[in-house]
Design an enzyme around this catalytic site. Structure first.
Site, PDB file in Angstrom:
ATOM      1  N   HIS A   1      -3.613  -1.594   9.879  1.00 53.12           N
ATOM      2  CA  HIS A   1      -2.832  -2.739  10.330  1.00 53.12           C
ATOM      3  C   HIS A   1      -1.784  -2.271  11.318  1.00 53.12           C
ATOM      4  O   HIS A   1      -1.234  -1.178  11.167  1.00 53.12           O
ATOM      5  CB  HIS A   1      -2.140  -3.420   9.139  1.00 53.12           C
ATOM      6  CG  HIS A   1      -1.737  -4.816   9.434  1.00 53.12           C
ATOM      7  ND1 HIS A   1      -0.522  -5.135   9.996  1.00 53.12           N
ATOM      8  CD2 HIS A   1      -2.411  -5.986   9.288  1.00 53.12           C
ATOM      9  CE1 HIS A   1      -0.469  -6.443  10.169  1.00 53.12           C
ATOM     10  NE2 HIS A   1      -1.588  -6.980   9.750  1.00 53.12           N
TER      11      HIS A   1
ATOM     12  N   ASP B   1      -8.433  -8.762   4.924  1.00 57.30           N
ATOM     13  CA  ASP B   1      -9.849  -9.050   5.157  1.00 57.30           C
ATOM     14  C   ASP B   1     -10.770  -8.273   4.225  1.00 57.30           C
ATOM     15  O   ASP B   1     -11.917  -8.675   4.011  1.00 57.30           O
ATOM     16  CB  ASP B   1     -10.214  -8.750   6.623  1.00 57.30           C
ATOM     17  CG  ASP B   1      -9.510  -9.689   7.571  1.00 57.30           C
ATOM     18  OD1 ASP B   1      -9.452 -10.894   7.256  1.00 57.30           O
ATOM     19  OD2 ASP B   1      -8.982  -9.227   8.597  1.00 57.30           O
TER      20      ASP B   1
END
Ligand code: COA
Length: 384
Positions: free
Chosen positions: A274, A325
């Site tokens: 991320h 996700d």
């Protein structure tokens, strides 16, 4: 001269030019919608920790919070639900357009087209007063699930199932996709996923919606652009790629070798990493818990076994952690959704955050127009 040509005589001037590739570390504006705190792995929507919202609230309450800044009281919620439910139907023309789209087109392209159609149908398109924009936001919130479900059924050669206005948003989505509402554990896990996906500060798609809004374009155009940005596998499209990867691995016993091979080949592993979180994504523990509930309810433990191994090897070897996700992919699969509908479901949730940012940008706007550093051919003349 190729498209990739860079002037060999270009010399950067470090004191004058400081290119922030990917806008990393750039604080572009203020926002009151949400805060991602990477140091404490936390995320708040309008002040409320997302984990608390996921456990104690419905997606509708969180949508209201996004749009209005506070959670609704009972009367406010009832009024909001009434309005949202009254907007669920889509026009015959919109439905027909969705039906005629190529069967092989990606559902993200369908929903992008569907939202664009909503913009064409709205006669208030140039009215961007806060009241009208809020109404348009709720209109999109209500109609996007109907369009996604219609596309899902058309792609399978099935008939459209109209929305049921007695059901919650999560229940109604299952009803429109599959003709029935599943057991409450599945509905709750889906609702939680919508809450976790609702908002995440200045991510790529939200930033896109703010850029479009900053030109004084309309909320539908901004949302269409946001959908385009979300589709990419480095952003929302990752939830689909995670499930493709898990299916490619197929067997928990093969997961460790698969990950070691991927790392040795320097492959990007979807669902990990991320830009902001470096010590783990605040939303993952909650979504992982509900993905496990899905495995328990459906008896499909192997996806969570593959999950555990991939996570362990990646964290041990690279200290790179899963993002939302990663658990969302297998959770949606176990709920029965086709893989290419995972990112459209993300749209259904993120439209709330996008609209909140669009309204915030419109309320205190300055056109977003950064600079670039030219590295192309030196100035020259046309020689003829
Ligand atoms: N798999 C393997 N390596 C990864 C990785 C992943 N998913 N994510 C990051 N890395 C590596 C990078 O290659 C880089 O290695 P290097 O220093 O040897 O070049 C290092 O970790 C640091 O990457 P970083 O600068 O933090 O990434 P970024 O901010 O440019 O990109 C993402 C962030 C999310 C786009 C990136 O992590 C990624 O592509 N993840 C997979 C897609 C995904 O899951 N997206 C959903 C995001 S919510």
């Amino acid at each position: 001269m190729s498209q990739e040509y860079i002037n060999p005589d270009y010399v950067p001037e470090p004191d004058k030019v400081n290119v922030k590739k990917g806008l990393e570390g750039v604080v572009l504006d203020t926002t009151a919608v949400s805060k991602v705190n990477a140091d404490t792995n936390s995320l708040i929507y309008r002040g409320y920790p997302v984990q608390e919202l996921a456990e104690k609230c419905s997606f509708e309450e969180v949508a209201y919070l996004m749009y209005n800044g506070d959670l609704p009281n009972k009367t406010q919620l009832a009024d909001f639900q009434k309005l949202e439910r009254s907007y669920r139907d889509i026009s015959k023309e919109n439905l027909e357009t969705l039906r005629r789209l190529p069967k092989k087109s990606h559902p993200m392209d369908s929903i992008r087209t569907g939202v664009s159609f909503l913009g064409c149908e709205d006669e208030r398109i140039w009215d961007a007063t806060p009241k009208t924009n809020l109404d348009k936001a709720i209109r999109m919130l209500a109609k996007i699930p109907t369009m996604i479900a219609a596309d899902l059924r058309f792609k399978k050669g099935q008939d459209f199932i109209p929305p049921n206005k007695d059901l919650s948003m999560a229940e109604n989505f299952f009803h429109m996709c599959f003709g029935k509402v599943p057991q409450k554990e599945i509905v709750k896990a889906f609702d939680v996923s919508l809450i976790l996906y609702a908002e995440h500060s200045f991510n790529a798609s939200t930033f896109t919606t703010r850029v479009v809004t900053s030109t004084e374009s309309d909320i539908y155009s901004a949302t269409v652009a946001g959908i385009g940005a979300l589709k990419g596998p480095l952003h929302g499209g990752a939830n689909e790629q995670v499930m493709h990867m898990m299916m490619e691995i197929g067997d928990p016993a093969k997961a460790e070798k698969w990950m070691l091979d991927a790392l040795a080949a320097k492959r990007k592993v979807m669902g990990f990493g991320h830009r902001v979180y470096k010590k783990g994504d605040s939303r993952v523990p909650t979504m992982k818990k509900y993905a496990q509930v899905m495995a328990d309810v459906t008896g499909q433990q192997k996806w969570m076994q593959i999950y555990e191994t991939l996570e362990k090897v990646m964290v041990d070897k690279k200290k790179i952690y899963p993002n939302l996700d990663f658990p969302a992919g297998p959770a949606y699969y176990m709920m029965g959704f086709e893989i290419d509908f995972f990112t459209p479901i993300f749209v259904m949730a993120r439209t709330t955050g996008w609209s909140a940012h669009i309204m915030e940008q419109a309320a205190n706007n300055r056109i977003i127009r950064p600079l670039s550093e030219y590295v192309g051919a030196p100035q020259r003349s046309i020689e003829r």
